[in-house]
Design an enzyme around this catalytic site. Structure first.
Site, PDB file in Angstrom:
ATOM      1  N   HIS A 238       0.858  -1.111  -0.027  1.00  0.00           N
ATOM      2  CA  HIS A 238      -0.135   0.127   0.133  1.00  0.00           C
ATOM      3  C   HIS A 238       0.828   1.092  -0.088  1.00  0.00           C
ATOM      4  O   HIS A 238       0.700   2.082  -0.824  1.00  0.00           O
ATOM      5  CB  HIS A 238      -0.765   0.307   1.330  1.00  0.00           C
TER       6      HIS A 238
HETATM    7  C1  BDR Z   1      -2.289   0.654   5.635  1.00  0.00           C
HETATM    8  O1  BDR Z   1      -2.377   0.189   6.881  1.00  0.00           O
HETATM    9  C2  BDR Z   1      -1.394  -0.244   7.487  1.00  0.00           C
HETATM   10  O2  BDR Z   1      -1.371  -1.688   7.918  1.00  0.00           O
HETATM   11  C3  BDR Z   1      -0.400  -0.242   6.217  1.00  0.00           C
HETATM   12  O3  BDR Z   1       0.991   0.041   6.750  1.00  0.00           O
HETATM   13  C4  BDR Z   1      -0.747   0.745   5.093  1.00  0.00           C
HETATM   14  O4  BDR Z   1      -0.462   2.086   5.607  1.00  0.00           O
HETATM   15  C5  BDR Z   1      -3.037  -0.076   4.679  1.00  0.00           C
HETATM   16  O5  BDR Z   1      -4.514  -0.242   5.168  1.00  0.00           O
END
Ligand code: BDR
Ligand code: CA
Length: 309
Positions: A238
């Protein structure tokens, strides 16, 4: 000239890879890193940010620790995704350096005000630090070129059916950022879930050198969660998508739309209500990512991160 950037993060596997991508991208000049509680406690996310920078040979970059908890909500962690350390998988050595004395928001304000050119902020965790920065240092906030954040979703959730983790963790902070009048780009699950880094990419990285091996081991651990929960054949990195789209603007397609943050309902806490079909008449406040050149993103990530010494 390279784009000056400041990254606020909660490493976190994908945060760690995003930091490495930023370091590996000649279009970007990473001026410092701030940390926030999110995927793990502030103590752990701060140590992890330092561990990643040190592993990449950039231990000289300033890391400033910020908020220990969200503005209003109880603190949470995402240990089921990122493990007890926040970076489970590789045997990364403990951090040698410590965070600088300054609080993240004071460090950000200083970095913004002392920069001759406006700086791009890239928040990759809950938006607590950014909301506090806007409240405490409004003059410095004027020096923000734009905010390119990983968070939210038009049509799905990951921590609940309605919400993405970063916005859900601190919805009041997210609301302040989206309502701030800043130039905000929202990189949400709609695009990050479409660009998966799989076992073949992990093997490529493993073969590329010692840092590549660390990233492959991060992917081995992180991939287990995405296989089990989503049935994905790879992992969405992400946070690296947000970094990539600052470095290479054509990777994402965005739509300029109004985004409201749900803070009242328990069921839909942290939902990013995107007015995709312009039903509300409200003025757009964010460039919402609606499309991604997934192949180009994954290729860029593997090539650049694998090429780091
Ligand atoms: C986001 O949530 C976190 O667990 C990850 O690092 C990312 O920033 C994805 O939903
Ligand atoms: Ca994150």
């Amino acid at each position: 000239m390279a784009i000056p950037v400041l990254i606020d993060c909660d490493p976190g596997h994908d945060d760690a890879i995003a930091l490495l991508l930023a370091l590996a991208s000649p279009e970007l000049e990473l001026r410092g890193v701030t940390t926030v509680a999110g995927n793990q406690t502030l103590e752990k996310t701060t140590a992890n940010a330092i561990r990643v920078l040190e592993a990449a040979g950039h231990g000289q970059l300033p890391v400033a620790a910020g908020a220990e908890r969200p503005l209003v909500r109880e603190p949470t962690r995402a240990a089921e995704v990122h493990g007890d350390s926040g970076l489970d998988g590789p045997a990364l050595p403990p951090a040698r350096a410590r965070a600088i004395e300054a609080h993240a928001i004071d460090f950000l304000a200083g970095a913004l005000l002392s920069s001759p050119q406006p700086v791009t902020l890239v928040p990759l965790g809950p938006l607590t630090n950014i909301a506090l920065l806007l409240a405490r240092h409004p003059g410095a906030a004027e020096r923000i070129e734009r905010v390119v954040l990983m968070g939210g979703a038009i049509a799905e959730g990951n921590v609940t059916p309605a919400a993405e983790f970063n916005v859900w963790a601190d919805p009041e902070a997210a609301r302040r950022v989206f309502d701030s009048g800043l130039d905000v780009t929202m990189v949400g699950l709609d695009v990050t879930h479409r660009a998966l880094v799989g076992p073949d990419h992990a093997e490529q990285l493993r073969a590329s050198g010692s840092l590549g091996r660390i990233v492959a081991e991060l992917l081995d651990f992180y991939g287990g969660f995405h296989r089990e929960v989503y049935g994905f054949a790879g992992s969405p990195i992400h946070d690296a998508v947000a970094v990539a789209c600052v470095a290479v603007p054509g990777l994402l397609e965005t739509a300029h739309r109004h985004v409201a943050i749900e803070c009242a309902s328990e069921l839909c806490r942290g939902r990013t209500v995107v007015d995709l079909w312009r039903r509300t008449g409200r003025a757009p406040n964010a460039h919402v990512a609606v499309g991604i050149d997934a192949e180009a993103f994954v290729e860029l990530l593997v090539e650049r991160v694998g090429g780091l010494a």
